[in-house]
Design an enzyme around this catalytic site. Structure first.
Site, short mmCIF file in Angstrom:
data_model
loop_
_atom_site.label_atom_id
_atom_site.label_comp_id
_atom_site.label_asym_id
_atom_site.label_seq_id
_atom_site.Cartn_x
_atom_site.Cartn_y
_atom_site.Cartn_z
N ASP A 1 -65.99 2.08 5.69
CA ASP A 1 -65.68 3.61 5.23
C ASP A 1 -66.85 4.33 4.75
O ASP A 1 -67.77 3.89 4.36
CB ASP A 1 -64.89 3.41 3.88
CG ASP A 1 -64.37 4.88 3.32
OD1 ASP A 1 -63.58 5.34 3.92
OD2 ASP A 1 -65.07 5.07 2.28
N GLU B 1 -66.46 4.13 10.53
CA GLU B 1 -65.78 5.40 10.01
C GLU B 1 -66.69 6.47 9.92
O GLU B 1 -67.37 6.69 9.12
CB GLU B 1 -64.87 5.19 8.78
CG GLU B 1 -64.02 6.55 8.89
CD GLU B 1 -63.88 7.25 7.70
OE1 GLU B 1 -63.34 8.31 7.43
OE2 GLU B 1 -64.87 6.88 6.57
C1 NOJ Z 1 -62.44 8.08 4.01
C2 NOJ Z 1 -61.15 7.78 3.66
O1 NOJ Z 1 -60.45 7.58 4.97
C3 NOJ Z 1 -60.52 8.83 2.76
O2 NOJ Z 1 -59.08 8.57 2.65
C4 NOJ Z 1 -61.17 8.83 1.49
O3 NOJ Z 1 -60.71 9.76 0.43
C5 NOJ Z 1 -62.73 8.83 1.79
N1 NOJ Z 1 -63.33 8.01 2.97
C6 NOJ Z 1 -63.55 8.57 0.28
O4 NOJ Z 1 -63.48 7.34 0.23
#
Ligand code: NOJ
Length: 600
Positions: free
Chosen positions: A210, A252
Site C-alpha cells: 500500500d 500500489e
Molecule cells: C491506499 C488505499 O487504497 C486507500 O484506501 C487508503 O485510504 C490509502 N492507501 C491510505 O492508506
C-alpha cells in the site's frame, strides 16, 4: 513453506495466470449476526468464488484498527480485528482457500500506521532524537518537504500535523490519524521485515504494498518513488526470495507508466504493479467511442521484465482516481461520469462499475472483456460481478463498500443482524435494490451478468495467451473498433471490441495468419478461413469477439453444438454418478457423450 502449500501448484509465475477477486471481509458475509462480515462467513462463501472461477483473493486490511480509514490505519500488524474473528479463523480461511487452489494476497500497509499504534504512542513518549521517537517523521516546522502534494485534498490541508504532546509536527501522506513510518530508521525496516515474515509463514501468497511510493522523504523532491524506496524494495525482494517460495509483491503506485515500471526494477523489486493510468482511459475510450486512449497509454508503457506483470482493474474500494490523466481529461471525466458533484471525492469519482456505465449491460460486458483480454492480471471488485449499485451519499468512499448482496432476505442475506446494526447500510436505490440485484436471483437466470462473468472467466482460463502472451494491436481504419492479437507460442487469440453504441464494420489485415481459421471461443463456431485480403467483421453495438486462430489442418471437422452448455448448480455434480464411473475407467468417449447428455 506453509504446511498446506501442497494444495497449490509449484508455479513461480502464478500471478500471471490468476483471476483476482478483491474483497473486504467485513463486507462479504456475516456468520455471527453482529452486522459485520467475518472470516467464518468468508469461508462459507468460498464455494461461490470457486464457482465464479476465482483463483486468487485480495483481502483488504483485516488487522486491529480504529477503522478510520477502513483498516488502512493499523494498530497492530500481528493480529486480526476482533470483529472479523480470531487468528485461527484466518488460518482456517487460508487452508480452505488453498485447498481450492486459490492464492491469498493481503495488504502490507507499510507507509503508515494508526496514531493508536503502540509504536506511535511510544514515539511520543520517547526522547527527541532517540531511535524510538524516530519511528516516525518529526519536525519543528511544517515548512519541510513543501513539494510533496496533499493526496486526500478534500480532508487534509497539510502533510504535517502538530502534536501537542511532543510539541513537534509529524508527517503523514494521508489522514492526520495516519502518521508515516520513518524508513530512514533501520529499526523500522527491521520491524516491517518481521511483519512480512509473520504472514508469509502463515501461508499468505502475496502482499499488496500500500502507498509504496511514499516511504522516504527528501528535501527538494516531491517525496515520491525516491531511489531510497527502490533500494529498500530490492532488499525486501531479496529477503523474500531467500526465505520463501512462490510469493508475490504487488506495488500500489499511482504513477505514470514510466514511473510505475520502476517498481519492477530489473525484475528484482515487485512482481506486479497496478496500471493506474490505463483504468480511466478504458472509461474514456468507451465514452468517446474511440480506441485511442487505450492504445496510446499502452504504447507509452515501457516494456517490463519477463517475470513481471501488470495488475488491471476497472473499479476498486477507492474512488475512480483521476490522478493519472491531464487536467482536460479530468474535466471531461467529471462531466460525463460524475455530473452530480457529490459523486466526486479527492481527485476522483466514488462510484461502482454498473452505475458509472449507466447500468448498460453491454457496456459492462465490453469493459470486462477489456479487463480480461488486455495484457495484465484482471482484478474483479466484489459485487461488480452482479452489477451492484453504490450510494455516494455515504461518507468518504463508503458508498462502494456496502454489504455484498446475496439474496432478497433481510439484509440481502448478508447478515441476520438487526438492519440498524450493519456496518454500512444496504443499497436500496430502486434501480440497484438488493431485492433485484443479488447472487441468488442471478444464479437462477442463466442470462444474468453473474453467469456471463463465469463463462468469460472459464474461457479465459482455457488459454495461456491471456496471461502470458504477447500483445499486438491492429490499426483498422475504423477507430471505434479495438482489435488485437494475444499470442503465446502456437496459441493465437484475436480480440475485437466495438466501443461504439452503434453497429460497426471493420476490415482487419490478418494476412500473416493466412490459412488460419477463426474459431469463436464461446461457441466453438468456425468463421471463414483467413486469406491474404482484409477480413471483414461486423459487430453490433458494444459487441465483442474472442477468436482462437487455428491452422486449418488443426481444426477438427466441425460438430455443431446446438446451444452453449449451461451448467446450473455446482460443476462438481458433473463428475458424480455415471460420469465419475466412466472417468474412473478412463473411457473418455463415453464420458464425453455422457457429459453432453447432462448438458442438454
Ligand atoms: C491506499 C488505499 O487504497 C486507500 O484506501 C487508503 O485510504 C490509502 N492507501 C491510505 O492508506
Amino acid at each position: 513453506m506453509p504446511l498446506d502449500g501442497v494444495w497449490l501448484s509449484d508455479e513461480p509465475l502464478w500471478y500471471k495466470d490468476v483471476i483476482i477477486y478483491e474483497l473486504h471481509v467485513r463486507a462479504f458475509y456475516d456468520s455471527n449476526a453482529d452486522g459485520i462480515g467475518d472470516f467464518e462467513g468468508l469461508i462459507e462463501k468460498l464455494d461461490y468464488l470457486e464457482n465464479l472461477g476465482i483463483t486468487a483473493i485480495w483481502l483488504l486490511p483485516f488487522y486491529p484498527s480504529p477503522l478510520k480509514d477502513d483498516g488502512y490505519d493499523i494498530a497492530n500488524y500481528f493480529g486480526i480485528h476482533p470483529d472479523y474473528g480470531l487468528l485461527r479463523d484466518f488460518k482456517e480461511f487460508i487452508r480452505e482457500a488453498h485447498r481450492r487452489g486459490m492464492r491469498i494476497i493481503t495488504e502490507l500497509v507499510l507507509n503508515h500506521t494508526s496514531e493508536r499504534h503502540p509504536w506511535f504512542q511510544m514515539a511520543r513518549k520517547a526522547k527527541p532524537g532517540s531511535a524510538l521517537r524516530n519511528f516516525y517523521v518529526w519536525s519543528d516546522t511544517p515548512e519541510k518537504y513543501k513539494e510533496a502534494r496533499v493526496i486526500f485534498k478534500d480532508f487534509e490541508l497539510s502533510n504535517w500535523t502538530w502534536d501537542p504532546e511532543t510539541k513537534a509536527y509529524y508527517w503523514h501522506r494521508f489522514f492526520t490519524h495516519q502518521p508515516d513510518l520513518n524508513y530512514d530508521n533501520p529499526l523500522v525496516q527491521k520491524k516491517i521485515m518481521r511483519v512480512i515474515n509473520y504472514w508469509l509463514d502463515m501461508g499468505v501468497d502475496g502482499f499488496r504494498l500500500d502507498a509504496v511510493p511514499y516511504l522516504f522523504e527528501r528535501e527538494g523532491t516531491n517525496c515520491e518513488s525516491l531511489p531510497e524506496t527502490h533500494r529498500f524494495l530490492k532488499e525486501l525482494r531479496a529477503y523474500l526470495d531467500r526465505n520463501f517460495k512462490n510469493r508475490m509483491l504487488l506495488a500500489e503506485a499511482n504513477q505514470w507508466p514510466e514511473d510505475a515500471v520502476t517498481y519492477f526494477g530489473n525484475g528484482d523489486e515487485c512482481h506486479m504493479a497496478f496500471h493506474f493510468p490505463l483504468m480511466p482511459r478504458l472509461f474514456m475510450a468507451i465514452w468517446t467511442e474511440d480506441r485511442f486512449p487505450i492504445i496510446d497509454i499502452l504504447e507509452q508503457t515501457p516494456p517490463i521484465p519477463d517475470t513481471c506483470h501488470w495488475a488491471f482493474f476497472l473499479r476498486n474500494h477507492d474512488e475512480l482516481t483521476l490522478e493519472m490523466v491531464s487536467d482536460e481529461e479530468k474535466d471531461y471525466m467529471y462531466r460525463v461520469y460524475a455530473k452530480d458533484p457529490v459523486a466526486r471525492i479527492n481527485l476522483g469519482i466514488r462510484r461502482r462499475l454498473a452505475p458509472l456505465l449507466g447500468n448498460n449491460r453491454r457496456k459492462v460486458e465490453i469493459m470486462n472483456i477489456l479487463l480480461f483480454s488486455l495484457p495484465g492480471t484482471p482484478i474483479v471488485y466484489y459485487g461488480d460481478e452482479i452489477g451492484m449499485g453504490d450510494n455516494y451519499h455515504l461518507g468518504d468512499r463508503n458508498g462502494v463498500r456496502t454489504p455484498m448482496q446475496w439474496n432478497v432476505d433481510r439484509n440481502a442475506g448478508f447478515s441476520r443482524a438487526n438492519p440498524q446494526k450493519l456496518y454500512l447500510p444496504l443499497i436500496i436505490d430502486p434501480e440497484y435494490h438488493y431485492e433485484a440485484v443479488n447472487v441468488e436471483n442471478q444464479e437462477k437466470n442463466q442470462a444474468s451478468l453473474l453467469w456471463w462473468m463465469r463463462r468469460v472467466i472459464a474461457m479465459r482460463k482455457r488459454f495461456k495467451a491471456f496471461g502470458r502472451g504477447t500483445t499486438e494491436f491492429l490499426f483498422p481504419d475504423n477507430p471505434k473498433v479495438l482489435a488485437f492479437i494475444r499470442q503465446y507460442h502456437n496459441e493465437v487469440i484475436l480480440v475485437i471490441i466495438n466501443l461504439s453504441r452503434f453497429s460497426q464494420a471493420v476490415e482487419l489485415d490478418l494476412s500473416k495468419f493466412s490459412g488460419f481459421q477463426p474459431e469463436d471461443i464461446f461457441s466453438g463456431n468456425k468463421f471463414p478461413p483467413i486469406k491474404d485480403t482484409p477480413y471483414l467483421f461486423t459487430l453490433g453495438h458494444y459487441d465483442y469477439f474472442w477468436f482462437v486462430l487455428k491452422k486449418e489442418e488443426e481444426t477438427a471437422p466441425f460438430r455443431k453444438i446446438r446451444h452453449i452448455p449451461h451448467i446450473s448448480g455446482n460443476w462438481k455434480t458433473l463428475f458424480m454418478g455415471k460420469t465419475k464411473e466412466l472417468a474412473g475407467k478412463g473411457n473418455l468417449t463415453a464420458l464425453y457423450e455422457n457429459v453432453q447428455i447432462l448438458w442438454r
